[in-house]
Scaffold this active site. Structure first.
Site, PDB file in Angstrom:
ATOM      1  N   SER A   1      37.313  30.752  29.923  1.00 15.17           N
ATOM      2  CA  SER A   1      37.724  30.086  30.998  1.00 15.17           C
ATOM      3  C   SER A   1      38.319  29.096  30.646  1.00 15.17           C
ATOM      4  O   SER A   1      38.953  28.319  31.353  1.00 15.17           O
ATOM      5  CB  SER A   1      36.419  29.686  31.433  1.00 15.17           C
ATOM      6  OG  SER A   1      35.575  29.138  31.014  1.00 15.17           O
TER       7      SER A   1
ATOM      8  N   THR B   1      35.338  27.029  33.714  1.00 15.56           N
ATOM      9  CA  THR B   1      35.889  25.854  33.545  1.00 15.56           C
ATOM     10  C   THR B   1      34.809  25.760  33.266  1.00 15.56           C
ATOM     11  O   THR B   1      33.589  25.756  33.405  1.00 15.56           O
ATOM     12  CB  THR B   1      35.684  25.440  35.298  1.00 15.56           C
ATOM     13  OG1 THR B   1      37.029  26.220  35.691  1.00 15.56           O
ATOM     14  CG2 THR B   1      36.777  24.063  35.222  1.00 15.56           C
TER      15      THR B   1
ATOM     16  N   THR C   1      39.816  23.559  32.261  1.00 13.99           N
ATOM     17  CA  THR C   1      40.227  24.865  32.669  1.00 13.99           C
ATOM     18  C   THR C   1      41.469  25.992  32.741  1.00 13.99           C
ATOM     19  O   THR C   1      42.398  24.986  32.664  1.00 13.99           O
ATOM     20  CB  THR C   1      40.176  24.496  34.405  1.00 13.99           C
ATOM     21  OG1 THR C   1      39.831  26.152  34.861  1.00 13.99           O
ATOM     22  CG2 THR C   1      40.951  24.513  35.389  1.00 13.99           C
TER      23      THR C   1
ATOM     24  N   ARG D   1      49.871  28.830  38.939  1.00 17.26           N
ATOM     25  CA  ARG D   1      49.640  28.476  40.005  1.00 17.26           C
ATOM     26  C   ARG D   1      48.596  27.371  39.977  1.00 17.26           C
ATOM     27  O   ARG D   1      48.344  27.596  38.582  1.00 17.26           O
ATOM     28  CB  ARG D   1      48.869  29.780  40.596  1.00 17.26           C
ATOM     29  CG  ARG D   1      47.238  29.559  41.251  1.00 17.26           C
ATOM     30  CD  ARG D   1      46.160  29.575  40.468  1.00 17.26           C
ATOM     31  NE  ARG D   1      44.598  29.571  41.530  1.00 17.26           N
ATOM     32  CZ  ARG D   1      43.542  28.934  40.334  1.00 17.26           C
ATOM     33  NH1 ARG D   1      43.169  28.788  39.293  1.00 17.26           N
ATOM     34  NH2 ARG D   1      42.684  28.902  41.346  1.00 17.26           N
TER      35      ARG D   1
ATOM     36  N   THR E   1      33.167  24.043  39.261  1.00 18.77           N
ATOM     37  CA  THR E   1      34.034  25.229  39.169  1.00 18.77           C
ATOM     38  C   THR E   1      33.977  26.315  40.047  1.00 18.77           C
ATOM     39  O   THR E   1      32.838  26.291  41.057  1.00 18.77           O
ATOM     40  CB  THR E   1      32.962  25.623  38.569  1.00 18.77           C
ATOM     41  OG1 THR E   1      32.055  26.603  37.869  1.00 18.77           O
ATOM     42  CG2 THR E   1      32.964  24.522  37.216  1.00 18.77           C
ATOM     43  N   GLY E   2      34.546  27.550  40.080  1.00 21.49           N
ATOM     44  CA  GLY E   2      34.679  28.858  40.709  1.00 21.49           C
ATOM     45  C   GLY E   2      35.716  28.078  41.440  1.00 21.49           C
ATOM     46  O   GLY E   2      36.440  28.101  40.888  1.00 21.49           O
TER      47      GLY E   2
HETATM   48  N1  ASP Z   1      37.999  26.300  39.398  1.00 18.45           N
HETATM   49  C1  ASP Z   1      39.167  26.996  38.379  1.00 18.45           C
HETATM   50  C2  ASP Z   1      40.534  27.200  39.384  1.00 18.45           C
HETATM   51  O1  ASP Z   1      39.774  28.338  40.624  1.00 18.45           O
HETATM   52  C3  ASP Z   1      38.413  28.103  37.938  1.00 18.45           C
HETATM   53  C4  ASP Z   1      36.860  28.703  37.827  1.00 18.45           C
HETATM   54  O2  ASP Z   1      35.933  27.563  37.941  1.00 18.45           O
HETATM   55  O3  ASP Z   1      36.092  29.746  37.667  1.00 18.45           O
HETATM   56  O4  ASP Z   1      41.617  27.468  38.434  1.00 18.45           O
END
Ligand code: ASP
Length: 348
Positions: free
Chosen positions: A88, A200, A218, A228, A251-252
């Site tokens: 990640s 992340t 991340t 993106r 994160t997320g």
């Molecule tokens: N927040 C990160 C993103 O949208 C991804 C993640 O943390 O899972 O790039």
């Protein structure tokens, strides 16, 4: 060349405070908010996403040895950036739909009130350090793409292939099974669901003097559209520090976070007097309220997950998530451990 923020910037910050005091100005003014006094920190604390267990331990130990909070937090996240098995972040992070790893990172240093970020950076294993260089050496906040890479190379960062055998194999399998109408022949994958992985690392740290920093790094959403950029490099979304109050990061699903400026909002919630955990959960309620119908289930609950991690100036820490079952990492001044994250909804 020294990477340390400690001396020159500390002196700069200290003289700024002295100048304000000499002019008789109030040192802290936050129009529109009740004055919440957050007691000065007395211990070294670091709070992070679950993959940050090693990171918070290292960060906590380094600030205990006197290292600057941002320098220590970046050493913490580098454990994951350089780990080929963390898919990640950094080296070994999953690529975009073209098979190119594009990395995002941002950081803030509370004592000097400075910030730095990079977006869609290719070929450099440690975007968190490049973000710190933006903070240290430029009058800008964010560099992206080719410009960010040229900036990093100018400081001697090495350009490297960030794909590992494992991440390449997973990308090729994803591409082969992309859809029934594409030109790639499907490969056998058993009954396993095709999971669109994300991940992340975010670390927020406060030392025993009450100085605070935060960093998030991340490889972003796997198989993303090239170019993106998620929430991680956005100051106020991926992470945020206010040296008077605390720090938070996330994160997320980045798109959901960007829409509420979630790290900033979580720090603002702490400013209103909420504990770090309540501040994170309050931000997530805002996320639910601002989610478009396409991303809600029949009961009005988001079909994605999002997490916030936070610490205040006193060294109280916590986290919040939308769906149960998650964990977060924290160094509480003595030991590092994983904790269950308080949540809004119970997973069935
Ligand atoms: N927040 C990160 C993103 O949208 C991804 C993640 O943390 O899972 O790039």
């Amino acid at each position: 060349m020294s990477n340390s923020l400690s001396r020159r910037d500390f002196l700069g910050a200290a003289s700024g405070v002295a100048a304000g005091a000499t002019l008789g100005l109030p040192l802290i003014t936050h129009p529109g908010f009740p004055a919440v006094h957050i007691r000065q920190g007395s211990k070294n604390v670091a709070v992070a996403s679950a993959n940050g267990l090693r990171g918070v331990e290292l960060t906590g130990r380094l600030v205990g040895e006197g290292m600057d909070t941002l320098d220590a937090a970046i050493e913490g996240v580098k454990t994951q950036e350089l780990d080929p098995d963390d898919s990640s972040v950094g080296y070994g992070g999953l690529p975009n739909e073209d098979g190119v790893v594009q990395l995002d990172a941002s950081c803030m240093h509370g004592p000097t009130k400075r910030a730095g970020a990079v977006g869609a950076l290719e070929g450099i294993k440690t975007p968190s350090v490049v973000a710190k260089y933006v903070l240290l050496y430029t009058d800008h906040i964010m560099l992206v793409g080719e410009g960010a890479k040229r900036f990093a190379l100018s400081y001697g960062f090495k350009e490297e292939d960030l794909m590992t055998e494992r991440s390449r194999a997973r990308w090729l399998a994803w591409r082969a099974n992309r859809g029934p109408d594409d030109d790639w022949i499907n490969v056998e994958r058993g009954k396993e669901m095709v999971i669109r992985e994300t991940g992340t690392i975010n670390i927020n740290v406060v030392n025993s003097n009450g100085d605070i920093s935060s960093v998030t790094t991340t490889s972003g959403l796997s198989w993303k559209i090239p170019g993106r950029v998620g929430d991680s490099p956005i100051i106020g979304a991926g992470q945020y520090t206010d040296n008077d109050i605390g720090a938070a990061g996330s994160t997320g699903r980045g798109e959901a976070n960007i829409q509420v400026c979630g790290a900033f909002l979580t720090v603002e919630n702490m400013r209103r007097g909420l504990s770090p955990t309540d501040a994170a959960l309050e931000t997530l309620r805002r996320v639910v309220a601002t989610t478009e119908p396409r991303l809600l289930d029949e009961q009005g609950r988001p079909t994605f997950n999002l997490n916030f991690y936070a610490t205040n100036k006193a060294g109280e820490f916590g986290a919040g998530t939308i769906w149960s079952g998650g964990r977060y990492a924290a160094f509480d001044g003595a030991t590092a451990a994983l904790h269950d994250i308080p949540y809004l909804y119970e997973r069935e």
